[in-house]
Scaffold this active site. Structure first.
Site, PDB file in Angstrom:
ATOM      1  N   LYS A 133      76.931  27.683  44.524  1.00 12.63           N
ATOM      2  CA  LYS A 133      75.715  28.196  43.863  1.00 12.63           C
ATOM      3  C   LYS A 133      75.269  27.158  42.832  1.00 12.63           C
ATOM      4  O   LYS A 133      75.487  27.313  41.630  1.00 12.63           O
ATOM      5  CB  LYS A 133      75.969  29.556  43.224  1.00 12.63           C
TER       6      LYS A 133
HETATM    7  N1  PMP Z   1      71.235  33.481  49.075  1.00  9.52           N
HETATM    8  C1  PMP Z   1      70.669  32.681  48.159  1.00  9.52           C
HETATM    9  C2  PMP Z   1      70.133  31.368  48.564  1.00  9.52           C
HETATM   10  C3  PMP Z   1      70.589  33.107  46.829  1.00  9.52           C
HETATM   11  O1  PMP Z   1      70.029  32.325  45.912  1.00  9.52           O
HETATM   12  C4  PMP Z   1      71.083  34.378  46.471  1.00  9.52           C
HETATM   13  C5  PMP Z   1      70.928  34.885  45.062  1.00  9.52           C
HETATM   14  N2  PMP Z   1      71.909  34.423  44.197  1.00  9.52           N
HETATM   15  C6  PMP Z   1      71.681  35.160  47.456  1.00  9.52           C
HETATM   16  C7  PMP Z   1      71.730  34.686  48.752  1.00  9.52           C
HETATM   17  C8  PMP Z   1      72.272  36.487  47.132  1.00  9.52           C
HETATM   18  O2  PMP Z   1      73.471  36.329  46.443  1.00  9.52           O
HETATM   19  P1  PMP Z   1      73.994  37.458  45.455  1.00  9.52           P
HETATM   20  O3  PMP Z   1      73.999  38.720  46.255  1.00  9.52           O
HETATM   21  O4  PMP Z   1      75.355  37.041  45.077  1.00  9.52           O
HETATM   22  O5  PMP Z   1      73.039  37.523  44.340  1.00  9.52           O
END
Ligand code: PMP
Length: 263
Positions: free
Chosen positions: A117
């Site tokens: 991330k």
């Molecule tokens: N995919 C991407 C590219 C994202 O940026 C996010 C948001 N953080 C998600 C999926 C969803 O992840 P999460 O459920 O952990 O927020």
């Protein structure tokens, strides 16, 4: 999320978010002196410093370079910034999305690992999003390097076909999403439906009964009502999406006693 009486704020799956941050830092060889427990405590202390009566978006950002000159990492310790901003939930507001399939491909584990991330990865999402917006869509769904559905610009993709709930596995160039994992567990345990994790073809989007995208800040559980102008199902929120949205809402709002360990 504020609880139902708006008197308390609960952080949803804090330990899991911190673990993912630390795992992302491991992959990037970004060193930190902080342990998971330090970061969790710092988040709680930050929230405790202000009386909150609304939903909040929390961001933990690790960065290197404050005291380092030059582009390449050293063994310097990364700094971590935590900020909290009000951001109301959109669940239950009737919000839906029209999407296109982007001509920008999702980044891959061979070059810019989507599992990390990292802010840098969001240039890919930004390109796809801005092109979609210029073309009159609300958002974009990106395909991966093998042409399968990867994810939305800031959210994972779920498809309902003939009663089956399908989502790409974590090896299809997606972020290891905490909302995705939450929904998979909730659907299994509360609806008795075993979600199928398999590659999804682009054209399956055009004949899906329901599609929704999911993410913490990326719309939680948001119905997609069209893809490339093909109407999805009835063109409104579908019955499975509605059930899943309400399970998720109850979990984050503290209305599901069985899920209190996530708060
Ligand atoms: N995919 C991407 C590219 C994202 O940026 C996010 C948001 N953080 C998600 C999926 C969803 O992840 P999460 O459920 O952990 O927020």
């Amino acid at each position: 999320y504020v609880n139902d009486s708006r008197e308390a704020v609960n952080v949803f799956r804090l330990q899991d978010h911190v673990r993912r941050l630390l795992q992302s830092m491991t992959i990037l060889r970004l060193h930190t002196a902080f342990a998971a427990a330090d970061l969790e405590l710092a988040v709680v202390e930050l929230l405790g410093a202000t009386p909150w009566h609304e939903d909040i978006y929390l961001r933990l950002l690790a960065f290197e370079g404050y005291d380092v000159v030059g582009a390449w990492p050293t063994d310097a310790r990364a700094n971590i910034l935590i900020n909290a901003v009000p951001r109301p939930s959109t669940m239950g507001t009737g919000r839906t999305k029209s999407c296109c399939v982007s001509s920008w491909r999702r980044i891959s584990d061979e070059s810019m690992p989507p599992r990390v991330k990292a802010s840098a990865n969001y240039l890919n999402s930004r390109n796809a999003y801005l092109q979609a917006a210029a073309d009159g869509y609300d958002d974009a769904i990106m395909l991966n390097q093998t042409g399968h559905v990867a994810e939305c610009t800031g959210a994972c993709v779920f498809v309902v076909r003939d009663g089956a709930l399908i989502t790409p596995p974590v090896t299809e160039s997606i972020l290891e999403s905490i909302t995705r994992a939450t929904l998979i567990q909730l659907v299994k345990e509360e609806l008795g439906v075993d979600p199928v994790q398999r590659p999804i073809d682009r054209t399956e989007l055009y004949i899906a009964d329901e599609i929704f995208v999911s993410g913490t800040g990326g719309g939680e559980v948001t119905p997609v009502t069209s893809v490339d102008r093909y109407q999805v199902g009835s063109g409104e929120i579908g019955p499975m999406t509605e059930k899943i949205q309400s399970l998720y809402r109850d979990a984050v709002r503290g209305l599901a006693p069985r899920r209190s360990e996530w708060l």
